[in-house]
Write a protein that holds these residues in place. Structure first.
Motif, PDB file in Angstrom:
ATOM      1  N   ILE A  36     -11.157  14.912   1.205  1.00 47.19           N
ATOM      2  CA  ILE A  36     -11.406  16.320   1.531  1.00 47.19           C
ATOM      3  C   ILE A  36     -10.060  16.990   1.799  1.00 47.19           C
ATOM      4  CG2 ILE A  36     -12.472  17.938   3.160  1.00 47.19           C
ATOM      5  CD1 ILE A  36     -14.609  15.802   3.689  1.00 47.19           C
ATOM      6  N   VAL A  37      -9.782  18.055   1.064  1.00 52.37           N
ATOM      7  CA  VAL A  37      -8.543  18.816   1.253  1.00 52.37           C
ATOM      8  C   VAL A  37      -8.896  20.161   1.885  1.00 52.37           C
ATOM      9  CG1 VAL A  37      -6.537  19.863   0.135  1.00 52.37           C
ATOM     10  CG2 VAL A  37      -7.524  17.750  -0.795  1.00 52.37           C
ATOM     11  N   VAL A  38      -8.308  20.437   3.038  1.00 53.50           N
ATOM     12  CA  VAL A  38      -8.494  21.744   3.675  1.00 53.50           C
ATOM     13  C   VAL A  38      -7.146  22.448   3.672  1.00 53.50           C
ATOM     14  CG1 VAL A  38      -9.179  23.003   5.755  1.00 53.50           C
ATOM     15  CG2 VAL A  38     -10.322  20.844   5.167  1.00 53.50           C
ATOM     16  N   MET A  39      -7.080  23.637   3.075  1.00 53.34           N
ATOM     17  CA  MET A  39      -5.835  24.399   3.080  1.00 53.34           C
ATOM     18  C   MET A  39      -6.012  25.665   3.925  1.00 53.34           C
ATOM     19  SD  MET A  39      -4.151  23.618  -0.663  1.00 53.34           S
ATOM     20  CE  MET A  39      -2.536  24.254  -0.193  1.00 53.34           C
ATOM     21  N   ILE A  40      -5.048  25.887   4.807  1.00 49.90           N
ATOM     22  CA  ILE A  40      -5.096  27.004   5.756  1.00 49.90           C
ATOM     23  C   ILE A  40      -3.988  27.970   5.354  1.00 49.90           C
ATOM     24  CG2 ILE A  40      -5.054  27.647   8.190  1.00 49.90           C
ATOM     25  CD1 ILE A  40      -5.704  24.719   8.890  1.00 49.90           C
ATOM     26  N   ASP A  41      -4.383  29.086   4.752  1.00 53.65           N
ATOM     27  CA  ASP A  41      -3.437  29.968   4.074  1.00 53.65           C
ATOM     28  C   ASP A  41      -2.365  30.521   5.024  1.00 53.65           C
ATOM     29  OD1 ASP A  41      -2.291  32.250   2.576  1.00 53.65           O
ATOM     30  OD2 ASP A  41      -3.943  31.857   1.194  1.00 53.65           O
ATOM     31  N   GLY A  42      -1.116  30.265   4.668  1.00 51.93           N
ATOM     32  CA  GLY A  42       0.001  30.862   5.393  1.00 51.93           C
ATOM     33  C   GLY A  42       0.094  30.494   6.859  1.00 51.93           C
ATOM     34  N   MET A  43      -0.422  29.325   7.242  1.00 50.42           N
ATOM     35  CA  MET A  43      -0.342  28.883   8.646  1.00 50.42           C
ATOM     36  C   MET A  43       1.035  28.280   8.872  1.00 50.42           C
ATOM     37  SD  MET A  43      -2.086  28.300  11.502  1.00 50.42           S
ATOM     38  CE  MET A  43      -1.197  27.753  12.955  1.00 50.42           C
ATOM     39  N   ARG A  44       1.793  28.872   9.793  1.00 52.07           N
ATOM     40  CA  ARG A  44       3.184  28.443   9.994  1.00 52.07           C
ATOM     41  C   ARG A  44       3.277  27.101  10.708  1.00 52.07           C
ATOM     42  NH1 ARG A  44       7.227  32.535  12.717  1.00 52.07           N
ATOM     43  NH2 ARG A  44       5.935  32.059  14.544  1.00 52.07           N
ATOM     44  N   TRP A  45       4.327  26.329  10.385  1.00 51.15           N
ATOM     45  CA  TRP A  45       4.569  25.080  11.117  1.00 51.15           C
ATOM     46  C   TRP A  45       4.947  25.372  12.570  1.00 51.15           C
ATOM     47  CZ3 TRP A  45       9.135  23.959  13.589  1.00 51.15           C
ATOM     48  CH2 TRP A  45      10.280  24.677  13.205  1.00 51.15           C
ATOM     49  N   GLN A  46       5.527  26.543  12.797  1.00 53.95           N
ATOM     50  CA  GLN A  46       5.968  26.863  14.161  1.00 53.95           C
ATOM     51  C   GLN A  46       4.798  26.835  15.141  1.00 53.95           C
ATOM     52  OE1 GLN A  46       6.998  28.423  11.375  1.00 53.95           O
ATOM     53  NE2 GLN A  46       9.153  28.990  11.521  1.00 53.95           N
ATOM     54  N   GLU A  47       3.662  27.434  14.784  1.00 55.59           N
ATOM     55  CA  GLU A  47       2.515  27.406  15.695  1.00 55.59           C
ATOM     56  C   GLU A  47       1.860  26.026  15.727  1.00 55.59           C
ATOM     57  OE1 GLU A  47       3.036  30.149  13.776  1.00 55.59           O
ATOM     58  OE2 GLU A  47       3.467  31.510  15.428  1.00 55.59           O
ATOM     59  N   VAL A  48       1.852  25.342  14.556  1.00 57.50           N
ATOM     60  CA  VAL A  48       1.221  24.015  14.512  1.00 57.50           C
ATOM     61  C   VAL A  48       1.906  23.068  15.496  1.00 57.50           C
ATOM     62  CG1 VAL A  48       0.839  21.971  13.058  1.00 57.50           C
ATOM     63  CG2 VAL A  48       0.378  24.265  12.152  1.00 57.50           C
ATOM     64  N   PHE A  49       3.256  23.119  15.553  1.00 64.33           N
ATOM     65  CA  PHE A  49       3.981  22.133  16.368  1.00 64.33           C
ATOM     66  C   PHE A  49       4.396  22.644  17.749  1.00 64.33           C
ATOM     67  CE2 PHE A  49       4.543  20.706  12.008  1.00 64.33           C
ATOM     68  CZ  PHE A  49       4.144  19.390  12.135  1.00 64.33           C
ATOM     69  N   ARG A  50       4.518  23.956  17.884  1.00 65.28           N
ATOM     70  CA  ARG A  50       4.977  24.500  19.171  1.00 65.28           C
ATOM     71  C   ARG A  50       3.882  25.280  19.892  1.00 65.28           C
ATOM     72  NH1 ARG A  50      10.248  27.427  16.562  1.00 65.28           N
ATOM     73  NH2 ARG A  50      11.539  25.580  16.151  1.00 65.28           N
ATOM     74  N   GLY A  51       2.775  25.522  19.195  1.00 62.57           N
ATOM     75  CA  GLY A  51       1.717  26.348  19.773  1.00 62.57           C
ATOM     76  C   GLY A  51       2.065  27.825  19.718  1.00 62.57           C
ATOM     77  N   ALA A  52       1.296  28.623  20.431  1.00 67.51           N
ATOM     78  CA  ALA A  52       1.481  30.080  20.404  1.00 67.51           C
ATOM     79  C   ALA A  52       2.882  30.449  20.884  1.00 67.51           C
ATOM     80  CB  ALA A  52       0.432  30.745  21.283  1.00 67.51           C
ATOM     81  N   ASP A  53       3.494  31.377  20.166  1.00 68.92           N
ATOM     82  CA  ASP A  53       4.844  31.844  20.497  1.00 68.92           C
ATOM     83  C   ASP A  53       4.768  32.798  21.705  1.00 68.92           C
ATOM     84  OD1 ASP A  53       7.068  33.846  20.402  1.00 68.92           O
ATOM     85  OD2 ASP A  53       7.712  32.631  18.691  1.00 68.92           O
ATOM     86  N   GLY A  54       5.505  32.438  22.769  1.00 66.32           N
ATOM     87  CA  GLY A  54       5.431  33.205  24.021  1.00 66.32           C
ATOM     88  C   GLY A  54       5.842  34.657  23.879  1.00 66.32           C
ATOM     89  N   GLY A  55       6.737  34.952  22.912  1.00 64.10           N
ATOM     90  CA  GLY A  55       7.151  36.336  22.695  1.00 64.10           C
ATOM     91  C   GLY A  55       6.116  37.088  21.871  1.00 64.10           C
ATOM     92  N   LEU A  56       5.688  36.479  20.773  1.00 66.51           N
ATOM     93  CA  LEU A  56       4.760  37.172  19.872  1.00 66.51           C
ATOM     94  C   LEU A  56       3.390  37.392  20.500  1.00 66.51           C
ATOM     95  CD1 LEU A  56       5.585  35.380  16.470  1.00 66.51           C
ATOM     96  CD2 LEU A  56       6.324  37.649  17.233  1.00 66.51           C
ATOM     97  N   ILE A  57       2.972  36.462  21.369  1.00 66.72           N
ATOM     98  CA  ILE A  57       1.604  36.562  21.906  1.00 66.72           C
ATOM     99  C   ILE A  57       1.440  37.805  22.782  1.00 66.72           C
ATOM    100  CG2 ILE A  57       1.834  35.274  24.078  1.00 66.72           C
ATOM    101  CD1 ILE A  57      -0.749  33.762  23.195  1.00 66.72           C
ATOM    102  N   LYS A  58       2.565  38.325  23.264  1.00 67.49           N
ATOM    103  CA  LYS A  58       2.483  39.528  24.111  1.00 67.49           C
ATOM    104  C   LYS A  58       2.451  40.811  23.283  1.00 67.49           C
ATOM    105  CE  LYS A  58       4.810  37.550  28.107  1.00 67.49           C
ATOM    106  NZ  LYS A  58       5.973  36.714  27.827  1.00 67.49           N
ATOM    107  N   THR A  59       2.834  40.687  21.998  1.00 67.05           N
ATOM    108  CA  THR A  59       2.839  41.905  21.175  1.00 67.05           C
ATOM    109  C   THR A  59       1.402  42.299  20.843  1.00 67.05           C
ATOM    110  OG1 THR A  59       2.918  40.710  19.090  1.00 67.05           O
ATOM    111  CG2 THR A  59       5.027  41.261  20.102  1.00 67.05           C
TER     112      THR A  59
END
Ligand SMILES: [Zn+2]
Length: 375
Positions: A36-59
């Motif tokens: 089974i192949v699941v592709m998640i369009d344009g999902m960045r590695w930054q969120e996958v490995f670091r979680g939600a970005d503390g700066g962007l989440i406030k925007t």
């Protein structure tokens, strides 16, 4: 065309069922009989490995979406945590509690693991085509819904006796019709808002088909992710394909729209869908212990203020990630100092997991990832 396909699938289910274990063993010592192949369009590695970005989440997202303040506050409550490892687990709990302990995940640059597309364009059709055919082709250079000139590994496997009629693809984006070459490929490709009519309707499938027709449409060529996911689940339960593709799109759409909160929600939902598929197949005897799951995006995105976008002018958007979970993949977890691996290696890797040598048949394709196939 659809009717013929229906008959063909039903006959295959009744007549052959799953490949006998002996056949698989003759092709090499592997346990995987289904992928089974699941592709998640344009999902960045930054969120996958670091979680939600503390700066962007406030925007705040665009006003047009409604209640941007409330959306941002809720996202902060759901996904903000003190450390990257807590944050990523809050965002994608299945990936970080199950896949990262029992499988492998590539692409965390913070620990020296690299994963990328090689097509140089860093947008969707070229990324899916590279992943599914195993190579980048300069002729594939737009997102237009046109038939892929190349054969995907799905079409290649569907032409083999053990797989014929046991291959299917479902996607939020209607352009999967072109990427898989729906007219030529010989298996079910259900995409966008198309109702699934290739199998007799279960009550759940009838409801999903109704919702596809009646739900408000934000994007003219892309349905909300619940549509392809629940369509694929119904198909899986009825037909039990050996090779299944599920393409989710909301991550990319919300990112382009500038709503970081909805981008995170879409990633969280995608993770729950991956869990749902995994738990479903472990409950079905034909799949349990014989199924490998592959999860990855089609491209990355920019950094800082360019997080919303991707493409050839945003070099960071070539950076991706990929995860594997299954009976043949050693539990090496989050890969460190590994790679680089490329999306062009995925086609041969999934074929090798199924005991098939795609790379020899299509020499321009990337080589199978040895660590993933246990070689
Ligand atoms: Zn995009």
């Amino acid at each position: 065309m659809r009717m013929k396909q229906t008959l063909c699938i039903l006959l295959t289910v009744v007549g052959f069922g799953f490949a006998p274990t002996g056949m698989s063993q003759a092709l090499g010592a592997h346990k995987t009989e289904n992928v089974i192949v699941v592709m998640i369009d344009g999902m960045r590695w930054q969120e996958v490995f670091r979680g939600a970005d503390g700066g962007l989440i406030k925007t705040l997202g665009p006003d047009a979406l409604g209640a941007p303040k409330e959306r941002a506050a809720r996202a902060q409550q759901l996904y903000s945590r003190a450390t990257p490892s807590e944050r990523r687990q809050a965002l994608m709990p299945f990936l970080w509690t199950v896949v990262a302990t029992q499988g492998q995940i590539f692409g965390n640059r913070d620990v020296g693991s690299d994963s990328q597309v090689i097509n140089g364009l860093n947008f969707s059709y070229p990324g899916y085509s590279e992943t599914l055919t195993g190579f980048a082709d300069p002729r594939v250079h737009s997102n237009d819904n046109i038939p892929n000139p190349n054969v995907t590994v799905f079409e290649w496997l569907n032409a083999k006796p053990g797989f014929s009629g046991k291959v299917a693809a479902f996607g939020a984006w209607e352009v999967f019709q072109g990427i898989f070459n729906q007219q030529r490929c010989g298996f079910v490709v259900n995409a966008g808002y198309d109702p699934l009519t290739a199998i007799p309707a279960t009550p759940e499938l009838a409801l999903v088909n109704t919702l596809k027709a009646e739900t408000v449409r934000i994007w003219p060529d892309e349905a909300f992710d619940p549509m392809p996911f629940h369509t694929a689940v119904e198909y899986l339960k009825v037909v039990k394909p050996r090779l299944l593709f599920v393409g989710l799109g909301e991550t990319d759409d919300w990112a382009h729209a500038g709503s970081y909160a909805e981008y995170l929600n879409a990633a969280h939902l995608a993770d729950s869908y991956v869990r749902g598929l995994w738990e479903l197949v472990q409950s079905i005897p034909e799949y349990r212990g014989r199924t490998t799951l592959i999860v990855l995006p089609d491209h990355g995105r920019g950094v800082g203020g360019k997080w919303t976008d991707h493409g050839k002018d945003i070099p960071e958007s070539r950076e991706t990630w990929m995860a594997f979970l299954g009976p043949d993949t050693p539990a090496l977890g989050e890969r460190e100092s590994a790679g680089p691996v490329t999306e062009s290696q995925v086609a041969a890797t999934l074929a090798a997991l199924l005991g098939e040598d795609y790379h020899t048949a299509v020499p321009r394709s990337g080589t199978p990832i040895g660590d993933v196939i246990g070689k």
